[in-house]
Write a protein that holds these residues in place. Structure first.
Motif, PDB file in Angstrom:
ATOM      1  N   ALA A   4       0.835  -1.200   0.000  1.00  0.00           N
ATOM      2  CA  ALA A   4       0.000   0.000   0.000  1.00  0.00           C
ATOM      3  C   ALA A   4       0.868   1.247   0.000  1.00  0.00           C
ATOM      4  CB  ALA A   4      -0.918   0.017   1.214  1.00  0.00           C
ATOM      5  N   PRO A   5       0.488   2.246  -0.760  1.00  0.00           N
ATOM      6  CA  PRO A   5       1.230   3.514  -0.742  1.00  0.00           C
ATOM      7  C   PRO A   5       0.960   4.262   0.562  1.00  0.00           C
ATOM      8  CG  PRO A   5      -0.718   3.728  -2.097  1.00  0.00           C
ATOM      9  CD  PRO A   5      -0.644   2.289  -1.697  1.00  0.00           C
ATOM     10  N   ARG A   7      -0.628   6.861   3.115  1.00  0.00           N
ATOM     11  CA  ARG A   7      -2.041   7.223   3.190  1.00  0.00           C
ATOM     12  C   ARG A   7      -2.186   8.658   3.698  1.00  0.00           C
ATOM     13  NH1 ARG A   7      -0.524   2.799   5.246  1.00  0.00           N
ATOM     14  NH2 ARG A   7      -0.834   3.313   7.437  1.00  0.00           N
ATOM     15  N   LEU A  26      -8.276  14.850  -3.485  1.00  0.00           N
ATOM     16  CA  LEU A  26      -8.083  13.462  -3.900  1.00  0.00           C
ATOM     17  C   LEU A  26      -7.363  13.373  -5.243  1.00  0.00           C
ATOM     18  CD1 LEU A  26     -11.501  11.938  -2.774  1.00  0.00           C
ATOM     19  CD2 LEU A  26      -9.279  11.717  -1.645  1.00  0.00           C
ATOM     20  N   LEU A  30      -3.705  11.458  -5.711  1.00  0.00           N
ATOM     21  CA  LEU A  30      -3.472  10.441  -6.734  1.00  0.00           C
ATOM     22  C   LEU A  30      -2.295  10.831  -7.621  1.00  0.00           C
ATOM     23  CD1 LEU A  30      -4.406   7.842  -8.172  1.00  0.00           C
ATOM     24  CD2 LEU A  30      -5.911   9.280  -9.565  1.00  0.00           C
ATOM     25  N   VAL A  34       0.077   8.943  -3.536  1.00  0.00           N
ATOM     26  CA  VAL A  34      -0.365   8.479  -2.224  1.00  0.00           C
ATOM     27  C   VAL A  34      -1.828   8.047  -2.314  1.00  0.00           C
ATOM     28  CG1 VAL A  34       1.260   9.973  -1.024  1.00  0.00           C
ATOM     29  CG2 VAL A  34      -1.082  10.772  -1.408  1.00  0.00           C
ATOM     30  N   HIS A  35      -2.268   7.321  -1.295  1.00  0.00           N
ATOM     31  CA  HIS A  35      -3.663   6.881  -1.235  1.00  0.00           C
ATOM     32  C   HIS A  35      -4.476   7.918  -0.479  1.00  0.00           C
ATOM     33  CE1 HIS A  35      -7.190   4.345  -0.921  1.00  0.00           C
ATOM     34  NE2 HIS A  35      -7.179   4.496   0.394  1.00  0.00           N
ATOM     35  N   GLY A  36      -5.403   8.568  -1.164  1.00  0.00           N
ATOM     36  CA  GLY A  36      -6.219   9.596  -0.538  1.00  0.00           C
ATOM     37  C   GLY A  36      -7.485   9.031   0.077  1.00  0.00           C
ATOM     38  N   MET A  37      -7.819   9.558   1.254  1.00  0.00           N
ATOM     39  CA  MET A  37      -9.054   9.199   1.968  1.00  0.00           C
ATOM     40  C   MET A  37      -9.747  10.490   2.351  1.00  0.00           C
ATOM     41  SD  MET A  37      -7.202   6.371   4.393  1.00  0.00           S
ATOM     42  CE  MET A  37      -6.027   7.632   4.902  1.00  0.00           C
ATOM     43  N   SER A 220       0.791  15.321   1.058  1.00  0.00           N
ATOM     44  CA  SER A 220       1.216  14.125   0.327  1.00  0.00           C
ATOM     45  C   SER A 220       2.729  13.944   0.406  1.00  0.00           C
ATOM     46  CB  SER A 220       0.777  14.220  -1.133  1.00  0.00           C
ATOM     47  OG  SER A 220      -0.630  14.261  -1.237  1.00  0.00           O
TER      48      SER A 220
END
Length: 265
Positions: A4-5, A7, A26, A30, A34-37, A220
């Motif tokens: 996983a990248p 977060r 987001l 991307l 990174v993984h955006g939440m 990020s």
């Protein structure tokens, strides 16, 4: 199995036009790998002409989103944007203080079109409870004046403005100078070190989402392991390209292009 990248969590409002807010955050995350939440705090009715209205979520809904993401997935960095009200500022600040990841605060007060996105009575909560948990706070010149009363009219005023914001407790302050009449200079200050960042001013009116994008890019890069000065430098380079590639959308101000790097390959 893929790894996983890093977060990154954005805590902000939705922009129905897709150029700022959660949507811009987001897209930026991307683009930077990174993984955006997301934790949604408010919904706006918004297009290229302005903000026609916004509706806050209940504090318990925001708190539930924060607990859901942070208790299971976690985050290496957090970005906050439009928080709208005192109650939401207090809920978000309290939860992020417990989590401990670096927080980049974009103290959103008004939209690009001048529409207010933070209740007047919530400004003191931003000063007193949100800024003390911030690793970096990224006010523009209007937001500096809102928070401190310091009016920045030249590059010489930026140091005084940074010191005034720093007094509220963030570790670093980035005073953005994009609205200065001369060459734009951003000043980064931690009470001792001072760094300046310059970029060319592009003749492009399509700049919607600039502040959201910069703060998300900084978060990020922090998640990827940069120091704060390194993160700001990398974020500035990304945002400068996004500004140069901003495109028309609707009848008003279009967005910066979050995918500009993909279109230059």
């Amino acid at each position: 199995m893929a790894i996983a990248p890093p977060r990154v969590l954005t805590v902000a409002g939705s922009d129905s036009g897709g150029g700022a807010g959660i949507q811009a955050d987001l897209k930026t995350m991307l683009a930077l790998g990174v993984h955006g939440m997301s934790v949604l705090c408010a919904v706006t009715a918004q297009n290229s002409l302005g903000v026609q209205g916004y509706w806050e979520l209940p504090p318990e809904a925001v708190e539930a989103q924060l607990d859901s993401v942070l208790s299971d997935i976690g985050a290496q960095a957090v970005k906050t944007g439009m928080l709208a009200s005192t109650a939401l500022v207090e809920v978000v600040a309290a939860r992020l203080a417990r989590h401990g990841a670096p927080v980049v605060v974009d103290p959103v007060g008004v939209s690009k079109h001048g529409d207010r996105l933070l209740a007047e009575e919530a400004v003191d909560a931003v000063r007193q409870v949100l800024l003390p948990v911030a690793e970096v706070v990224t006010p523009n010149l209007w937001e500096v004046e809102l928070l401190t009363g310091v009016k920045v009219e030249s590059e010489r005023d930026q140091r005084r403005a940074a010191e005034a914001v720093k007094a509220f407790g963030p570790r670093w302050v980035l005073v953005k100078g994009g609205h200065l009449p001369d060459a734009p200079v951003d000043l980064l200050y931690d009470g001792e070190e001072m760094h300046t960042f310059t970029a060319p001013r592009h003749d492009n009116r399509h700049t919607h989402g600039t502040g959201c994008t910069l703060a998300s890019a900084i978060a990020s890069r922090l998640a990827l392991g940069d120091t704060v000065p390194e993160a700001v430098a990398a974020a500035k380079e990304y945002v400068t390209g996004a500004l140069a590639a901003g495109f028309p959308l609707g009848a008003g101000i279009g967005p910066v292009d979050h995918g500009w790097r993909m279109r230059t390959l």
